[in-house]
Design an enzyme around this catalytic site. Structure first.
Site, PDB file in Angstrom:
ATOM      1  CD  GLU A 141      -2.894  -1.120   2.381  1.00  0.00           C
ATOM      2  OE1 GLU A 141      -3.740  -2.023   2.455  1.00  0.00           O
ATOM      3  OE2 GLU A 141      -2.830  -0.165   3.196  1.00  0.00           O
ATOM      4  N   GLY A 145       4.658  -0.680   3.058  1.00  0.00           N
ATOM      5  CA  GLY A 145       5.523  -1.428   2.164  1.00  0.00           C
ATOM      6  C   GLY A 145       6.174  -2.582   2.892  1.00  0.00           C
ATOM      7  CB  SER A 146       9.346  -2.802   4.758  1.00  0.00           C
ATOM      8  OG  SER A 146      10.143  -2.510   3.626  1.00  0.00           O
ATOM      9  CD1 TRP A 170       4.932   1.300  -4.604  1.00  0.00           C
ATOM     10  CD2 TRP A 170       5.290   1.857  -6.740  1.00  0.00           C
ATOM     11  NE1 TRP A 170       5.348   2.603  -4.627  1.00  0.00           N
ATOM     12  CE2 TRP A 170       5.578   2.978  -5.933  1.00  0.00           C
ATOM     13  CE3 TRP A 170       5.438   1.962  -8.128  1.00  0.00           C
ATOM     14  CZ2 TRP A 170       6.002   4.179  -6.464  1.00  0.00           C
ATOM     15  CZ3 TRP A 170       5.862   3.170  -8.657  1.00  0.00           C
ATOM     16  CH2 TRP A 170       6.150   4.253  -7.831  1.00  0.00           C
ATOM     17  CD  GLU A 375       8.176 -10.280  -5.734  1.00  0.00           C
ATOM     18  OE1 GLU A 375       8.392 -11.413  -5.295  1.00  0.00           O
ATOM     19  OE2 GLU A 375       7.775 -10.041  -6.879  1.00  0.00           O
ATOM     20  CB  THR A 377      13.989  -3.214   0.881  1.00  0.00           C
ATOM     21  OG1 THR A 377      14.101  -3.436   2.295  1.00  0.00           O
ATOM     22  CG2 THR A 377      12.666  -2.507   0.588  1.00  0.00           C
TER      23      THR A 377
END
Length: 395
Positions: A141, A145-146, A170, A375, A377
């Site tokens: 979103e 992310g992470s 993304w 997918e 970092t």
């Protein structure tokens, strides 16, 4: 008159062919031929125009590359090594080409295959394997992310449906996708549970605007998933999993493929650099005859060789059922890092020509900046490995 001998190829240097089965070599060579004949002649133009080669989807499907590692439902059932070899050849063409196959198989088809009902599998997987239905994966979103556990997308139960609201960002293939496997929270507060939903094109409130202006993965269709009170039948919820285990297991599958694929991009950059430096004459000699250039080429070849051996080892482990997510993180982190370093080094060896799309190097270098991040970092994979090696959680 003396002639310069032909350079030793990476295949000859690494010498893994003797460790591969006849079928594994055949799959690799088939995809290699497809990429060189059908994709590479258009690769620079596709990147420049920010276009994906949708016309090649039927051919990609005919080679069994969509859901390649899955069994049944029209899927090829390749072993992990065959799948990895195929993805490396696709990424030799472009990271966007490999991303398409990776997302379709590991992120869209795998969760249906692993966690879906039999009705869902029968309904979606054969057409996805044939390339008739394209899928995407909605987890990331704008503000998550992470840390996917902080997602804001919600699914509210309402009669025989769930109503989904939220935005995903993304998302590879979302602009061309017929369906999206979307992860959303059901319930409130500590009682909320993350569930997967198959959202289909045509459902009211489901939109997938394209992200424009990318300087990386330009030949890959990237967009958002906008969910504005989308009513999804309960029959479209994946019944076999709750929590982050679902999406994270999909990412593990995809990361394994990336660890092979990135080496394909590295190989393209290395081979371009060797050919270029053998032909580029400065100070009366090809620059490949210079010590500094040879040092760079040797370093590139050495790192690709080590990455290839690691990928093959973990591929065999995966086929034996013994690979762990930590090992996948190790392979993804190492091999993508290697590929990005090789691409940057090759760009330098090509000098000013290295920024031209006449050569594949700048295209791979820019693409790998995304592969380095998506997918998981590079930093997240470092923390995964750090936690495993020390027992301390540094997240």
């Amino acid at each position: 008159m003396s002639t310069t001998p032909e350079p030793l190829s990476l295949d000859a240097l690494i010498a893994i062919d003797g460790l591969l089965t006849e079928e594994e070599r055949m799959i690799r060579d088939t995809v290699r031929r497809f990429v060189r004949e059908r994709y590479l002649p258009r690769s620079a133009e596709l990147f420049a125009k920010e276009e994906f080669a949708t016309d090649l989807i039927p051919e990609i499907a005919s080679m069994g590359l969509l859901g390649a590692s899955l069994t049944g439902y029209g899927c090829a059932g390749m072993n992990a090594v065959s799948y990895g070899l195929a993805l490396a050849e696709l990424e030799y063409g472009d990271s966007g080409l490999r991303s398409f196959a990776s997302v379709q198989g590991s992120l869209a088809m795998f969760p249906i295959w692993r966690f879906g009902s039999e009705e869902q599998k029968e309904r979606f997987l054969p057409k996805m394997a044939a390339g008739e239905l394209i899928g995407c994966f909605g987890l990331t979103e704008p503000d998550s992310g992470s840390d996917p556990g902080s997602m804001k997308t919600r699914a509210r139960e309402d009669g025989d449906s769930y109503v989904l609201t939220g935005t995903k960002m993304w998302i590879t293939s979302s602009p061309i996708a017929h369906l999206a496997v979307v992860w959303a929270k059901v319930g409130d507060g500590d009682a909320a549970s993350i569930r997967g939903f198959i959202v289909e094109r045509g459902m009211k409130g489901f939109e997938t605007p394209t992200v424009h202006g990318k300087m990386s993965l330009r030949a890959s269709p990237t967009g958002e998933i906008v969910l504005n009170e989308v009513r999804v039948p309960k029959a479209n919820m994946l019944p076999g999993v709750q929590g982050l285990k679902g999406p994270l297991s999909c990412l593990t599958q995809a990361r394994f493929g990336i660890s092979w694929g990135a080496l394909g991009a590295a190989r393209s950059c290395y081979e371009t650099a060797v050919n270029y430096t053998r032909e580029r004459v400065q100070f009366g000699k090809p620059i490949a005859s210079k010590q500094l250039v040879q040092q760079e080429l040797v370093g590139m070849a050495m790192e690709i060789a080590k990455g290839q051996i690691m990928a093959l080892h973990f591929g065999r482990l995966k086929d034996a059922g013994g690979i762990t997510p930590v090992q996948v993180s190790l392979c993804k982190k190492n091999n993508v890092g290697v590929a990005l370093h090789v691409a940057r080094t090759a760009r330098g060896l090509l000098g000013g020509n290295g920024i031209l799309l006449d050569y594949p190097v700048i295209r791979h270098m820019l693409n790998l900046e995304s592969v380095y991040t998506y997918e998981g970092t590079n930093e997240i994979h470092t923390l995964i490995l750090g936690q495993a090696l020390t027992g301390h959680n540094a997240f």
